[in-house]
Design a protein around this motif. Structure first.
Motif, PDB file in Angstrom:
ATOM      1  N   LYS A  78       0.838  -1.197   0.000  1.00  0.00           N
ATOM      2  CA  LYS A  78       0.000   0.000   0.000  1.00  0.00           C
ATOM      3  C   LYS A  78       0.877   1.253   0.000  1.00  0.00           C
ATOM      4  O   LYS A  78       1.852   1.341   0.746  1.00  0.00           O
ATOM      5  CB  LYS A  78      -0.905  -0.015   1.239  1.00  0.00           C
ATOM      6  CG  LYS A  78      -1.918   1.106   1.313  1.00  0.00           C
ATOM      7  CD  LYS A  78      -2.814   0.905   2.532  1.00  0.00           C
ATOM      8  CE  LYS A  78      -3.823   2.029   2.673  1.00  0.00           C
ATOM      9  NZ  LYS A  78      -4.698   1.835   3.857  1.00  0.00           N
ATOM     10  N   GLY A  79       0.532   2.216  -0.849  1.00  0.00           N
ATOM     11  CA  GLY A  79       1.305   3.453  -0.963  1.00  0.00           C
ATOM     12  C   GLY A  79       2.287   3.462  -2.114  1.00  0.00           C
ATOM     13  O   GLY A  79       2.799   4.525  -2.480  1.00  0.00           O
ATOM     14  N   THR A  80       2.547   2.297  -2.707  1.00  0.00           N
ATOM     15  CA  THR A  80       3.455   2.234  -3.857  1.00  0.00           C
ATOM     16  C   THR A  80       2.851   3.001  -5.032  1.00  0.00           C
ATOM     17  O   THR A  80       1.654   2.926  -5.292  1.00  0.00           O
ATOM     18  CB  THR A  80       3.713   0.775  -4.270  1.00  0.00           C
ATOM     19  OG1 THR A  80       4.205   0.049  -3.138  1.00  0.00           O
ATOM     20  CG2 THR A  80       4.735   0.699  -5.395  1.00  0.00           C
ATOM     21  N   LYS A  81       3.706   3.713  -5.764  1.00  0.00           N
ATOM     22  CA  LYS A  81       3.233   4.596  -6.835  1.00  0.00           C
ATOM     23  C   LYS A  81       3.959   4.345  -8.141  1.00  0.00           C
ATOM     24  O   LYS A  81       5.115   3.899  -8.148  1.00  0.00           O
ATOM     25  CB  LYS A  81       3.419   6.069  -6.448  1.00  0.00           C
ATOM     26  CG  LYS A  81       2.626   6.537  -5.243  1.00  0.00           C
ATOM     27  CD  LYS A  81       2.985   7.969  -4.885  1.00  0.00           C
ATOM     28  CE  LYS A  81       2.111   8.485  -3.747  1.00  0.00           C
ATOM     29  NZ  LYS A  81       2.238   7.680  -2.517  1.00  0.00           N
ATOM     30  N   ILE A  82       3.284   4.664  -9.228  1.00  0.00           N
ATOM     31  CA  ILE A  82       3.904   4.710 -10.552  1.00  0.00           C
ATOM     32  C   ILE A  82       3.297   5.892 -11.299  1.00  0.00           C
ATOM     33  O   ILE A  82       2.117   6.211 -11.127  1.00  0.00           O
ATOM     34  CB  ILE A  82       3.688   3.395 -11.332  1.00  0.00           C
ATOM     35  CG1 ILE A  82       4.524   3.387 -12.625  1.00  0.00           C
ATOM     36  CG2 ILE A  82       2.220   3.187 -11.660  1.00  0.00           C
ATOM     37  CD1 ILE A  82       4.482   2.051 -13.353  1.00  0.00           C
ATOM     38  N   LEU A  83       4.107   6.549 -12.105  1.00  0.00           N
ATOM     39  CA  LEU A  83       3.651   7.692 -12.893  1.00  0.00           C
ATOM     40  C   LEU A  83       3.565   7.275 -14.353  1.00  0.00           C
ATOM     41  O   LEU A  83       4.495   6.664 -14.886  1.00  0.00           O
ATOM     42  CB  LEU A  83       4.630   8.860 -12.733  1.00  0.00           C
ATOM     43  CG  LEU A  83       4.225  10.203 -13.349  1.00  0.00           C
ATOM     44  CD1 LEU A  83       3.065  10.808 -12.577  1.00  0.00           C
ATOM     45  CD2 LEU A  83       5.411  11.170 -13.343  1.00  0.00           C
ATOM     46  N   VAL A  84       2.437   7.601 -15.003  1.00  0.00           N
ATOM     47  CA  VAL A  84       2.232   7.267 -16.410  1.00  0.00           C
ATOM     48  C   VAL A  84       1.892   8.546 -17.159  1.00  0.00           C
ATOM     49  O   VAL A  84       1.036   9.322 -16.719  1.00  0.00           O
ATOM     50  CB  VAL A  84       1.094   6.246 -16.584  1.00  0.00           C
ATOM     51  CG1 VAL A  84       0.911   5.894 -18.059  1.00  0.00           C
ATOM     52  CG2 VAL A  84       1.364   4.984 -15.767  1.00  0.00           C
ATOM     53  N   THR A  85       2.543   8.773 -18.306  1.00  0.00           N
ATOM     54  CA  THR A  85       2.266   9.959 -19.111  1.00  0.00           C
ATOM     55  C   THR A  85       1.295   9.616 -20.240  1.00  0.00           C
ATOM     56  O   THR A  85       1.054   8.441 -20.538  1.00  0.00           O
ATOM     57  CB  THR A  85       3.550  10.532 -19.736  1.00  0.00           C
ATOM     58  OG1 THR A  85       4.031   9.616 -20.731  1.00  0.00           O
ATOM     59  CG2 THR A  85       4.626  10.741 -18.677  1.00  0.00           C
ATOM     60  N   ASP A  86       0.767  10.644 -20.890  1.00  0.00           N
ATOM     61  CA  ASP A  86      -0.215  10.421 -21.956  1.00  0.00           C
ATOM     62  C   ASP A  86       0.365   9.723 -23.177  1.00  0.00           C
ATOM     63  O   ASP A  86      -0.379   9.194 -24.009  1.00  0.00           O
ATOM     64  CB  ASP A  86      -0.891  11.735 -22.360  1.00  0.00           C
ATOM     65  CG  ASP A  86       0.099  12.812 -22.773  1.00  0.00           C
ATOM     66  OD1 ASP A  86       1.299  12.506 -22.906  1.00  0.00           O
ATOM     67  OD2 ASP A  86      -0.316  13.965 -22.935  1.00  0.00           O
ATOM     68  N   ASP A  87       1.696   9.697 -23.306  1.00  0.00           N
ATOM     69  CA  ASP A  87       2.301   8.962 -24.420  1.00  0.00           C
ATOM     70  C   ASP A  87       2.882   7.622 -23.983  1.00  0.00           C
ATOM     71  O   ASP A  87       3.644   6.986 -24.715  1.00  0.00           O
ATOM     72  CB  ASP A  87       3.371   9.814 -25.116  1.00  0.00           C
ATOM     73  CG  ASP A  87       4.469  10.273 -24.163  1.00  0.00           C
ATOM     74  OD1 ASP A  87       4.442   9.885 -22.974  1.00  0.00           O
ATOM     75  OD2 ASP A  87       5.359  11.025 -24.613  1.00  0.00           O
ATOM     76  N   GLY A  88       2.501   7.187 -22.774  1.00  0.00           N
ATOM     77  CA  GLY A  88       2.847   5.842 -22.327  1.00  0.00           C
ATOM     78  C   GLY A  88       4.136   5.698 -21.552  1.00  0.00           C
ATOM     79  O   GLY A  88       4.481   4.588 -21.124  1.00  0.00           O
ATOM     80  N   GLU A  89       4.863   6.776 -21.350  1.00  0.00           N
ATOM     81  CA  GLU A  89       6.094   6.685 -20.562  1.00  0.00           C
ATOM     82  C   GLU A  89       5.754   6.452 -19.099  1.00  0.00           C
ATOM     83  O   GLU A  89       4.774   6.983 -18.575  1.00  0.00           O
ATOM     84  CB  GLU A  89       6.906   7.980 -20.712  1.00  0.00           C
ATOM     85  CG  GLU A  89       8.269   7.922 -20.039  1.00  0.00           C
ATOM     86  CD  GLU A  89       9.116   9.157 -20.317  1.00  0.00           C
ATOM     87  OE1 GLU A  89      10.160   9.308 -19.653  1.00  0.00           O
ATOM     88  OE2 GLU A  89       8.733   9.973 -21.182  1.00  0.00           O
ATOM     89  N   THR A  90       6.562   5.631 -18.411  1.00  0.00           N
ATOM     90  CA  THR A  90       6.332   5.355 -16.993  1.00  0.00           C
ATOM     91  C   THR A  90       7.555   5.724 -16.172  1.00  0.00           C
ATOM     92  O   THR A  90       8.690   5.652 -16.643  1.00  0.00           O
ATOM     93  CB  THR A  90       5.991   3.877 -16.749  1.00  0.00           C
ATOM     94  OG1 THR A  90       7.091   3.057 -17.173  1.00  0.00           O
ATOM     95  CG2 THR A  90       4.733   3.468 -17.507  1.00  0.00           C
ATOM     96  N   VAL A  91       7.313   6.113 -14.940  1.00  0.00           N
ATOM     97  CA  VAL A  91       8.384   6.397 -13.979  1.00  0.00           C
ATOM     98  C   VAL A  91       8.090   5.593 -12.730  1.00  0.00           C
ATOM     99  O   VAL A  91       6.998   5.686 -12.167  1.00  0.00           O
ATOM    100  CB  VAL A  91       8.447   7.902 -13.629  1.00  0.00           C
ATOM    101  CG1 VAL A  91       9.524   8.161 -12.580  1.00  0.00           C
ATOM    102  CG2 VAL A  91       8.704   8.734 -14.873  1.00  0.00           C
ATOM    103  N   GLY A  92       9.058   4.782 -12.305  1.00  0.00           N
ATOM    104  CA  GLY A  92       8.872   3.935 -11.134  1.00  0.00           C
ATOM    105  C   GLY A  92       8.251   2.602 -11.506  1.00  0.00           C
ATOM    106  O   GLY A  92       8.061   2.270 -12.679  1.00  0.00           O
ATOM    107  N   THR A  93       7.941   1.817 -10.483  1.00  0.00           N
ATOM    108  CA  THR A  93       7.292   0.529 -10.693  1.00  0.00           C
ATOM    109  C   THR A  93       6.262   0.298  -9.604  1.00  0.00           C
ATOM    110  O   THR A  93       6.415   0.776  -8.472  1.00  0.00           O
ATOM    111  CB  THR A  93       8.309  -0.622 -10.722  1.00  0.00           C
ATOM    112  OG1 THR A  93       7.620  -1.863 -10.937  1.00  0.00           O
ATOM    113  CG2 THR A  93       9.074  -0.703  -9.396  1.00  0.00           C
ATOM    114  N   ILE A  94       5.221  -0.411  -9.964  1.00  0.00           N
ATOM    115  CA  ILE A  94       4.158  -0.679  -9.005  1.00  0.00           C
ATOM    116  C   ILE A  94       4.012  -2.178  -8.755  1.00  0.00           C
ATOM    117  O   ILE A  94       3.046  -2.639  -8.159  1.00  0.00           O
ATOM    118  CB  ILE A  94       2.826  -0.068  -9.481  1.00  0.00           C
ATOM    119  CG1 ILE A  94       1.885   0.185  -8.311  1.00  0.00           C
ATOM    120  CG2 ILE A  94       2.193  -0.900 -10.579  1.00  0.00           C
ATOM    121  CD1 ILE A  94       0.711   1.084  -8.639  1.00  0.00           C
ATOM    122  N   GLY A  95       4.993  -2.956  -9.226  1.00  0.00           N
ATOM    123  CA  GLY A  95       4.965  -4.393  -8.969  1.00  0.00           C
ATOM    124  C   GLY A  95       5.341  -5.253 -10.152  1.00  0.00           C
ATOM    125  O   GLY A  95       5.602  -6.443 -10.003  1.00  0.00           O
TER     126      GLY A  95
END
Length: 261
Positions: A30-47
């Protein structure tokens, strides 16, 4: 969060995806985050794995719809009606809140006269990042447009060239002088902004469009011009016209766009 700020400044929409509930076993806490942009780029991991791919797909859909949402992911080898099946066998469920964050939309107002001023005020209330461009120093002042970037040049065409426009920018041409309106149309019709609107009578608009056609501007580009600008509410006063322009800006902002070459 630093990356989210960077993407927003670049004009990208983002979704901050956070695990808000975990029941049983799962790939992340709980609390883990991932960032996703409108062109599909991701920052971090959620699992990782199918779960993360499902979160990414849900985030892209939420960004396209412009609505934040919660999704529950099944991690036990099946899925109920209100869950997203990941095909994973961890043994639990995980709920992710997808928070859609949009950048501040940019608006270029061409002209600084009696229509431009109330249009600026309305757009400022709506949260637009505003640039006002003109060759009239007497009206293009900080007192009149305190929260806007002001681009002045005695050569109007040079002022236009100094104006930054991209596919996230809205342009409202409300100058009124035909030669200025034509110069602005010539410049911005090639830039493919999110919205290009022109103030004017039907007669003036027809003449300006005919000139653009003769100069080789293709029909699809001309059809993208909103003329006369604004929603038809029978507006007469500058303030009423500004309301109609603001309404059309909001409508365009909330309507998904398909950009064609």
């Amino acid at each position: 969060f630093e990356q989210a700020s960077k993407f927003l400044k670049e004009g990208k929409k983002v979704a901050l995806c956070t695990i808000v509930e975990k029941i049983g076993s799962g790939p992340a806490e709980k609390g883990t985050k991932i960032l996703v942009t409108d062109d599909g780029e991701t920052v971090g991991t959620i699992g990782g794995g199918n779960f993360e791919r499902g979160v990414r797909e849900g985030a892209l859909k939420a960004i396209k719809e412009g609505k934040s949402k919660s999704l529950r992911f099944a991690l036990y080898g099946g899925a109920r009606k209100d869950e997203v099946d990941t095909g994973m066998w961890c043994g639990g469920t995980t709920t992710v809140f997808i928070d859609v964050i949009e950048p501040k939309s940019k608006l270029v107002i061409v002209g600084s006269g009696h229509i431009a001023l109330p249009t600026y005020r309305m757009a400022d209330l709506l949260g637009f990042k505003i640039t006002v461009v003109d060759d009239e120093r007497g009206t293009l002042t900080k007192d009149r447009f305190p929260n806007a970037k002001r681009i002045y040049h005695v050569d109007f065409r040079k002022a236009l060239k100094e104006t930054s426009v991209d596919e996230h920018t809205y342009v409202a041409i409300v100058h009124g002088e035909p030669k200025h309106d034509l110069a602005a149309l010539r410049h911005f019709v090639r830039e493919k902004p999110a919205y290009l609107g022109l103030l004017g009578s039907k007669r003036k608009i027809i003449k300006l469009m005919e000139i653009l056609k003769r100069e080789g501007i293709l029909k699809p580009a001309i059809k993208r011009i909103h003329a006369p600008i604004g929603v038809d509410i029978g507006a007469e006063t500058p303030e009423e016209i500004a309301v109609s322009i603001a309404a059309e800006l909001v409508k365009e902002k909330r309507t998904p766009k398909i950009f064609l070459s």
